[in-house]
Enzyme design. Structure first.
Site, PDB file in Angstrom:
ATOM      1  N   ARG B 238       0.844  -1.190   0.000  1.00 25.82           N
ATOM      2  CA  ARG B 238       0.000   0.000   0.000  1.00 25.82           C
ATOM      3  C   ARG B 238       0.877   1.236   0.000  1.00 25.82           C
ATOM      4  O   ARG B 238       2.090   1.163   0.229  1.00 25.82           O
ATOM      5  CB  ARG B 238      -0.898  -0.009   1.235  1.00 25.82           C
ATOM      6  CG  ARG B 238      -1.927  -1.116   1.208  1.00 25.82           C
ATOM      7  CD  ARG B 238      -2.557  -1.322   2.550  1.00 25.82           C
ATOM      8  NE  ARG B 238      -3.325  -0.155   2.993  1.00 25.82           N
ATOM      9  CZ  ARG B 238      -3.846  -0.044   4.206  1.00 25.82           C
ATOM     10  NH1 ARG B 238      -3.671  -0.998   5.088  1.00 25.82           N
ATOM     11  NH2 ARG B 238      -4.545   1.021   4.551  1.00 25.82           N
ATOM     12  N   HIS B 239       0.258   2.368  -0.248  1.00 21.82           N
ATOM     13  CA  HIS B 239       0.941   3.651  -0.079  1.00 21.82           C
ATOM     14  C   HIS B 239       1.421   3.760   1.374  1.00 21.82           C
ATOM     15  O   HIS B 239       0.956   3.021   2.253  1.00 21.82           O
ATOM     16  CB  HIS B 239      -0.066   4.773  -0.345  1.00 21.82           C
ATOM     17  CG  HIS B 239      -1.306   4.585   0.479  1.00 21.82           C
ATOM     18  ND1 HIS B 239      -1.392   5.004   1.791  1.00 21.82           N
ATOM     19  CD2 HIS B 239      -2.480   3.969   0.195  1.00 21.82           C
ATOM     20  CE1 HIS B 239      -2.580   4.646   2.267  1.00 21.82           C
ATOM     21  NE2 HIS B 239      -3.256   4.031   1.313  1.00 21.82           N
ATOM     22  N   ASN B 245      -5.413   8.374   7.147  1.00 19.70           N
ATOM     23  CA  ASN B 245      -5.255   7.111   7.862  1.00 19.70           C
ATOM     24  C   ASN B 245      -5.140   7.396   9.357  1.00 19.70           C
ATOM     25  O   ASN B 245      -5.762   6.754  10.184  1.00 19.70           O
ATOM     26  CB  ASN B 245      -3.977   6.376   7.455  1.00 19.70           C
ATOM     27  CG  ASN B 245      -4.075   5.676   6.112  1.00 19.70           C
ATOM     28  OD1 ASN B 245      -3.089   5.590   5.385  1.00 19.70           O
ATOM     29  ND2 ASN B 245      -5.247   5.157   5.776  1.00 19.70           N
ATOM     30  N   ARG B 288      -1.401   9.748  -2.437  1.00 23.41           N
ATOM     31  CA  ARG B 288      -0.566   9.016  -1.486  1.00 23.41           C
ATOM     32  C   ARG B 288       0.263   7.902  -2.119  1.00 23.41           C
ATOM     33  O   ARG B 288       1.379   7.636  -1.656  1.00 23.41           O
ATOM     34  CB  ARG B 288      -1.404   8.474  -0.320  1.00 23.41           C
ATOM     35  CG  ARG B 288      -2.660   7.691  -0.720  1.00 23.41           C
ATOM     36  CD  ARG B 288      -3.629   7.659   0.455  1.00 23.41           C
ATOM     37  NE  ARG B 288      -4.811   6.831   0.297  1.00 23.41           N
ATOM     38  CZ  ARG B 288      -5.945   7.180  -0.312  1.00 23.41           C
ATOM     39  NH1 ARG B 288      -6.044   8.355  -0.886  1.00 23.41           N
ATOM     40  NH2 ARG B 288      -6.980   6.346  -0.360  1.00 23.41           N
ATOM     41  N   GLU B 308      -8.394   3.620  -4.884  1.00 23.23           N
ATOM     42  CA  GLU B 308      -9.076   2.918  -3.799  1.00 23.23           C
ATOM     43  C   GLU B 308     -10.584   2.843  -4.071  1.00 23.23           C
ATOM     44  O   GLU B 308     -11.140   3.646  -4.850  1.00 23.23           O
ATOM     45  CB  GLU B 308      -8.783   3.622  -2.461  1.00 23.23           C
ATOM     46  CG  GLU B 308      -9.412   2.966  -1.230  1.00 23.23           C
ATOM     47  CD  GLU B 308      -9.009   1.492  -1.004  1.00 23.23           C
ATOM     48  OE1 GLU B 308      -9.008   0.710  -1.972  1.00 23.23           O
ATOM     49  OE2 GLU B 308      -8.757   1.110   0.150  1.00 23.23           O
ATOM     50  N   HIS B 373      -3.826   0.357  -2.652  1.00 22.48           N
ATOM     51  CA  HIS B 373      -4.618   0.679  -1.479  1.00 22.48           C
ATOM     52  C   HIS B 373      -5.186  -0.586  -0.852  1.00 22.48           C
ATOM     53  O   HIS B 373      -5.152  -1.654  -1.451  1.00 22.48           O
ATOM     54  CB  HIS B 373      -5.771   1.614  -1.886  1.00 22.48           C
ATOM     55  CG  HIS B 373      -5.323   2.837  -2.607  1.00 22.48           C
ATOM     56  ND1 HIS B 373      -5.089   4.039  -1.980  1.00 22.48           N
ATOM     57  CD2 HIS B 373      -5.063   3.050  -3.923  1.00 22.48           C
ATOM     58  CE1 HIS B 373      -4.707   4.930  -2.881  1.00 22.48           C
ATOM     59  NE2 HIS B 373      -4.675   4.362  -4.070  1.00 22.48           N
TER      60      HIS B 373
END
Lengths: 526, 451
Positions: B238-239, B245, B288, B308, B373
């Protein structure tokens, strides 16, 4: 240090700040280095049909592609076609000219791929001898182009006769003949090629080449050494198209309550007039008396409600949903102008690339809708009940419209477009079902300054109309054209000759008679 | 996805791809990759939502015979052997009928050598009787290196050779192949011209495709023409941790937090240490992932399809807020997380459809790093690891962890590498109580901690 990112204002794509003027692709670019597609096959095997169709598809998905039809170069060099004798293998003079035409076309291919931002060139000629193909391979290798062959093999006399009737009989070569004469001459023309025809040989001689052999109009395929993504897509496309006569109907859902209020997007139901339209559509479909009509809708209420009125099974595609207007969903244009004045202006500047904040662009739509197009190619009679932007995308594919034109195509409510494939293109009939509706079409505003130029950029996903042939339409009074370079002087002068001077009126039937108009390819309706 | 298809209700599916069930029949000598193809194809079809199951006749034979002695079982003059093998094939076909006609299956892959015209004729007749379409997949290969490698990769470890050493196993297997060779009748251009099939030659160097009749066959052909067996690795991550987050908010398009940027640096170091040949890097079009890739200092490509999952009206909300404003939606999501679509947003099921071209291109590629994502990574992972629709939305894909996938034998080896940078946990397990009447406390039982 990682570079600073900016979201470019039109496409909403994050790019390193200094790059933000560059138009980005919606998906990775898979087409370096450029590809030359080389058609192979006897006359009347569908090479030009496939060339044009493939080009239209590739341009629509944003891969700049152009056809180079050597027959057109020949018609330019030899102003009047006299008879099949021109194609006799022992006609040295003609052989030389045909060779020069091929070279001229290849030169234009090189220019297109190297200097003009082209990504794929389709070299449309018979290319039936190994010698010719070796020449092309050498050309490809010298210029670092990939080469992919598409051979069409067919011996079904019905198919061949049908091809000749559809596209040869009305071609400029035969403008002075009647159909029977044209048919006869063309058959003899085919014979001229047969003796020297060396089909691609996957087992020995051509086992290292990349190619697809299309056999009997798609009944069978032989695919050899696919090298990359674009060749894989080309093969997939060719395996999905067919030549069965059929009709595609495109229309929008009936007028919705949101339409009445001038609101974008949303998921509202039909207005009373929209319901009337749906009933009218049901009657229309019945009158058309179609065999096995498939009906497709989006997953939005208004499109499904419209289909429900038809009383026949239908299938829902999320991919057919209207363009997502993101933050502007369910606003009227006035509200958008008020709340997001900059966005409103940007959209008019470059409507194809413009992505709504947290929404989509027409460029995104093309990517989203591509599987629908692929399945439409497989199908026969289909009615697609969709939405304004989506319908524009689909229509642009069928009618070969560019990115520039696509967002302004007219797709009014309560109107059905009936598309029928014919010859090398698509016939369009527009049928209004005579139920009033609001007009949801916004023309390109006059006062808007045009955005960044519509230059062809290698890495952009930009549908282009398949480019016009390099060969200008022949004009009797134009004697100022520069000779095609590298033609031997005798042939060069030929190109400058006026039509009355015809060293190539050879022995054999002279088919000239009183002329009537040229090329009757059915042009797509505007 | 296995288990994701509502039986026979075409309105629920985006497109009904098959009108009648399809029987895919593999053809080819042993060690030509038939089972590899069967398993891979089955995995792909299930992932895109076409209920598919493979029926390996070798397994039926192992059930029947319990102990494999030697290649002699396969000799063409071994009457007893022939009888058993025929019974096994019949038994497998019965199960095929059960699966396609009764259990709601859409595609069955009949994995066996099927090297004689007679055997294939029996199958075609069986299919006609039951209203199934038949599509043959033949694998032809004479490259001794490829065959030897296949034997080492998947035959040596087979239950048949549990009690042999490698040399004995290889020798026996080569003799086994010989037993089939004399009676092998490959699909023929003329004799089999009315059958629908694809002939794969030399591991995909060349294909012969005959009479593709419908959408699903067209998709199968496209898939088979895009897969390869060149060794390579796929890295999924993932980023880096993002600002949203940290706040426990879903979706949005925020940038990296300080720790997220730290992760990106560690990722750069990791990639360099892996010393990967010609690594491609893909990101989504969200800030991101792009910021993360920027740190690597190598070219990368952006895919909008890798964005995402769209949470629609719930974008940028915390789970607590979703429970507050949309308690019904929140419960429905827990009831059927795979199919649940956020209002004005997407479902995992939609994601799979969106990601299919990415998977197709991943199959064509070699070494590749995909920075994406949580929900997207779950979908991709489910494809590679053959997870069901039920499992998919709960796969563990924590931040700051790279999954290295290496194709091996019939499947995929996974190594999970945590890059040592702290982050919030964004994984929300399925709570015990998914009832729409549940209390707020019950609803928020599994929400991970956030700032």
């Amino acid at each position: 240090m990682p570079r600073e990112l900016t979201q470019n204002r039109i496409q909403k794509i994050w790019v390193p700040t200094k790059d933000d003027r560059r138009r980005a692709a919606g998906a990775p670019n898979f087409a370096n280095p450029p590809t030359v597609i080389v058609m192979v096959g006897l006359p009347a095997r569908g090479k030009t049909y496939m060339s044009k169709k493939l080009t239209r598809y590739l341009n629509w998905i944003g891969m700049p592609t152009k056809v180079f039809n050597v027959g057109e170069y020949r018609r330019e060099a030899v102003k009047n076609y006299s008879s099949y004798d021109f194609f006799k293998p022992d006609n040295e003079y003609a052989v030389k000219i045909r060779q020069q035409c091929a070279l001229a076309a290849l030169r234009d291919v090189k220019s297109y791929l190297k200097d003009e931002g082209g990504q794929v060139a389709v070299f449309d000629a018979t290319n039936t001898t190994r010698e010719r193909r070796d020449m092309i391979l050498k050309f490809g290798s010298e210029n670092s182009f990939k080469v992919f062959f598409i051979e069409s093999v067919c011996d079904d006399p019905n198919v061949i006769a049908s091809n000749i009737m559809e596209v040869k009989v009305s071609c400029p070569d035969y403008r002075d003949c009647n159909k029977t004469e044209a048919m006869l001459d063309f058959h003899r023309r085919i014979e001229c090629y047969k003796t020297s025809y060396q089909p691609l040989d996957p087992d020995q001689h051509d086992r290292d080449l990349s190619f697809i052999k299309v056999i009997d109009v798609g009944r069978r395929f032989l695919v050899n050494r696919i090298q990359d993504h674009i060749q894989s897509k080309i093969v997939y496309y060719l395996m999905n198209i067919h030549v069965q006569p059929r009709t595609i109907y495109l229309c929008r859902h009936g007028e919705s309550t949101d339409n009445l209020e001038g609101r974008l997007g949303g998921d509202s139901g039909l207005s009373p007039r929209g319901k009337q339209f749906s009933a009218a559509l049901a009657r229309f479909v019945e009158e058309q008396q179609l065999k096995n009509l498939k009906v497709w809708t989006s997953q939005l209420c208004r499109s499904i409600q419209t289909a429900e009125h038809l009383g026949v099974p239908y299938e829902q595609w999320k991919a057919l949903n209207e363009i997502d207007a993101g933050l502007c969903e369910e606003m009227t244009y006035d509200e958008v102008k008020e709340k997001f004045p900059e966005e409103f202006a940007l959209r008019d500047e470059d409507k194809y690339y413009y992505r709504y904040p947290a929404g989509e662009s027409y460029q995104d739509l093309v990517q989203r809708v591509e599987p629908v197009i692929m399945e439409l190619e497989r199908q026969e009679n289909v009615l697609v009940i969709c939405h304004q932007a989506v319908m524009r995308c689909l229509l642009a594919y069928f009618l070969d419209k560019s990115a520039d034109e696509m967002p302004y195509l007219k797709c009014p409510l309560h109107t059905v477009l009936k598309l029928t494939p014919v010859a090398y293109g698509c016939k369009v009939e527009s049928i209004s079902l005579n139920v009033e509706a609001v007009n949801t079409h916004r023309d390109r505003p006059e006062e808007v300054k045009r955005g960044p130029g519509t230059l062809i950029r290698r890495n952009s996903v930009t549908p282009l109309t398949s480019p016009e042939s390099n060969i200008k339409k022949p004009r009797i009074d134009d004697l100022d054209e520069a000779p095609i370079q590298e033609l031997p002087p005798s042939v060069a002068s030929l190109a400058l000759c006026s039509p009355s001077h015809l060293p190539l009126a050879l022995a054999g039937q002279d088919l000239r008679r009183s002329s009537s108009g040229c090329h009757d390819f059915l042009q797509p309706c505007q | 996805m296995r288990g994701s298809c509502h039986p026979k209700n075409t309105r629920d599916r985006a497109v009904c791809m098959t009108n009648c069930p399809t029987l895919i029949v593999t053809v080819g000598l042993p060690a030509r990759g038939k089972t590899y193809i069967s398993k891979k194809l089955t995995r792909y079809l299930n992932w895109i939502g076409v209920p598919t199951k493979e029926f390996n006749v070798g397994q039926y034979r192992r059930e029947c015979l319990k102990i494999y002695k030697s290649f002699e079982f396969f000799r063409p003059d071994n009457e007893e052997g022939l009888k058993i093998r025929r019974q096994c094939a019949t038994s497998a076909l019965n199960d095929v009928r059960q699966y396609l006609s009764v259990e709601g299956g859409q595609v069955a892959v009949f994995d066996a050598t099927n090297t004689t015209r007679e055997r294939r004729g029996t199958i075609v007749k069986f299919a006609e009787q039951n209203g199934f379409k038949v599509f043959f997949v033949e694998s032809v290969c004479e490259d001794p290196d490829v065959i030897a490698q296949n034997i080492v990769q998947v035959k040596l470890g087979s239950p048949d050779y549990l009690h042999c050493n490698s040399e004995e196993a290889i020798e026996d297997f080569m003799k086994r192949i010989k037993c089939y060779e004399s009676s092998y009748q490959p699909l023929d251009e003329v004799l089999d011209r009315d059958l629908s099939y694809i002939k794969i030659m030399d591991v995909g160097r060349r294909y012969l495709v005959n009479r593709v009749v419908d959408h699903i066959q067209s998709r199968i052909v496209y898939y088979l023409m895009n897969i390869h067996i060149t060794p390579r690795s796929i890295y999924l991550c993932r980023h880096g941790e993002s600002d949203l987050n940290i706040k426990g908010r879903i979706g949005g398009d925020s940038g990296l937090s300080a720790r997220g940027k730290e992760f990106a640096k560690h990722l750069r170091k990791f990639i360099q240490e892996q010393n990967i040949k010609d690594l491609k890097v893909w990101t989504s079009q969200m800030k991101r992932t792009i910021q993360t890739a920027e740190c690597l200092g190598v070219p990368y490509e952006q895919w909008k399809s890798l964005n995402e999952i769209d949470a629609g009206v719930c974008e940028e909300m915390m789970y607590e807020e979703i429970q507050e404003h949309y308690p019904l939606e929140f419960a429905l999501r827990d009831q059927d997380k795979y199919r649940y679509r956020y209002p004005k947003g997407e479902s995992y099921e939609d994601l799979v459809q969106r990601l299919e071209p990415v998977i197709m291109e991943l199959e064509r590629q070699e070494n590749i790093l995909v920075i994406c994502h949580q929900a997207v990574m779950r979908c991709l992972l489910a494809y590679f690891l053959d997870k069901t629709a039920d499992e998919l939305p709960y796969l563990n894909c924590p931040l700051h962890t790279v999954l290295k996938l290496t194709p091996v034998a019939y499947g995929c080896k996974v190594e999970s590498v945590y890059l040592g940078v702290d982050s919030v946990n964004t994984h929300r397990d399925r709570p015990e109580n998914v009832n729409v009447q549940r209390s707020t406390e019950d609803a928020l039982q599994t929400v991970p901690a956030h700032f």
